[in-house]
Scaffold this motif. Sequence first.
Motif, short mmCIF file in Angstrom:
data_model
loop_
_atom_site.label_atom_id
_atom_site.label_comp_id
_atom_site.label_asym_id
_atom_site.label_seq_id
_atom_site.Cartn_x
_atom_site.Cartn_y
_atom_site.Cartn_z
N ALA A 173 0.83 -1.21 0.00
CA ALA A 173 0.00 0.00 0.00
C ALA A 173 0.86 1.26 0.00
CB ALA A 173 -0.93 -0.02 1.21
N ALA A 174 1.92 1.24 0.79
CA ALA A 174 2.81 2.40 0.84
C ALA A 174 3.50 2.61 -0.51
CB ALA A 174 3.84 2.22 1.95
N ALA A 175 3.91 1.54 -1.15
CA ALA A 175 4.58 1.66 -2.45
C ALA A 175 3.68 2.31 -3.49
CB ALA A 175 5.02 0.28 -2.92
N VAL A 176 2.37 2.06 -3.38
CA VAL A 176 1.42 2.62 -4.33
C VAL A 176 1.09 4.08 -3.99
CG1 VAL A 176 -0.98 2.52 -5.12
CG2 VAL A 176 0.39 0.42 -4.96
N HIS A 177 0.80 4.34 -2.71
CA HIS A 177 0.24 5.62 -2.32
C HIS A 177 1.24 6.62 -1.76
CE1 HIS A 177 -3.80 4.21 -3.09
NE2 HIS A 177 -3.58 3.13 -2.36
N ARG A 178 2.34 6.12 -1.16
CA ARG A 178 3.35 7.03 -0.62
C ARG A 178 4.71 6.33 -0.65
NH1 ARG A 178 3.99 11.83 2.07
NH2 ARG A 178 5.66 11.85 3.63
#
Length: 399
Positions: free
Chosen positions: A189-194
């Motif tokens: 999720a972090a790689a996608v959004h932040r």
Amino acid sequence: MIISSAEIDSAVVALAPVMRRTPVVASRVLSEQLSADVWLKCENLQRTGSFKPRGAYLRISRLDDEQRSRGVVAASAGNHAQGVAWSATQLGIASRVYMPVGASIPKISATRSYGAEVILQGETVDEALTAAHAHAEESGAVLIHPFDHPDIVAGQATVGTEIIEQVPDVDAIVVPLGGGGLLAGIAAAAAVHRPDTRVIGVQAAGAAAWPGSLQAGEPTPVGTMDTMADGIAVARPGAVPFAHVSELVDDVVTVSEEAISTALLLMVERAKLVVEPAGAAAVAAVMSGQVDVSGRVCVVLSGGNIDPLLLTHVTTHGLSAAGRYLTVTATISDSPGGLMEFLALLRDLGASVVDVTHSRVAGSLRLGEVQVTVSAETRGPDHQSEVREALAQAGFLRS
């Protein structure tokens, strides 16, 4: 094997009607101690008391009618068990869960109360998982793996999407790490959004399969495990989480049992949050300096399902580790007033006595002596040193 942005978005939509959006709360005590901006993601307040229903519900909800008719089977020390049991019942599907024979009694009872048939088998989660695999092959039930499936990782990724929405400028996310499903999902999720956010996994040092696996370049089992944090005591990482962690996670660190118990105590005493040892692992990492906490940091509390008896034990362990619980064995005179003199000195030193045991038969005693073991509350390591020194100067402690 890396889950895509579309898969994460699909999981968010699927879980929104059934999962709680758990709060992120600022931790003043940790922020002050660490000179950083520390936030706590409270998955201990999720349904069934941990993050586990996210992945379990998503996985089970995607079964077709024929698979649903055969039921589901799982293996877990407790949190995944409860997540599968609750999810299957919500979806009208029969469930069987294999749990180690030493699993927490409250977790066993909760799993049954959520509707699963519970079978106690094996000494570890890995042995219970072997039994679950055998049942799946014999019966046709669908195995719901605790971490090694893309749907499980996608479900856990919703924790990460919530964190990024709730703390949009988060610099680092620190996550308890067992089999790797939660860490893999949050990292995805972090790689996608932040993508600039650092993601760090935390293992108990007594059950640390990930450092060796990452060094070897493939999931590698650890020989032995010994930790109170049963929720993250997994002997071998999963292949699906490993693909995510090896590519997307910035660091994996380990923490001691003392650090975990001290962190758990802090959560109960100062944050007013009940967490289990596994759920406190990430707090232990930031408190013990294993993780750089500069900037804005979100620490995941992954679960709160702790046996009350274990909570009592761990709290005492945490008090000892923090220098606030002292046990000393002293030799006193076996004469009227001997014990009173000893206890009066402790009182004058500001140590609050919790209990006293007394023996006249210890092998090293001389005639006219008594051995006394006292547990007392103290104010910290410096106070403990002061108490020990005063007792030694008064002749109560022998070298």
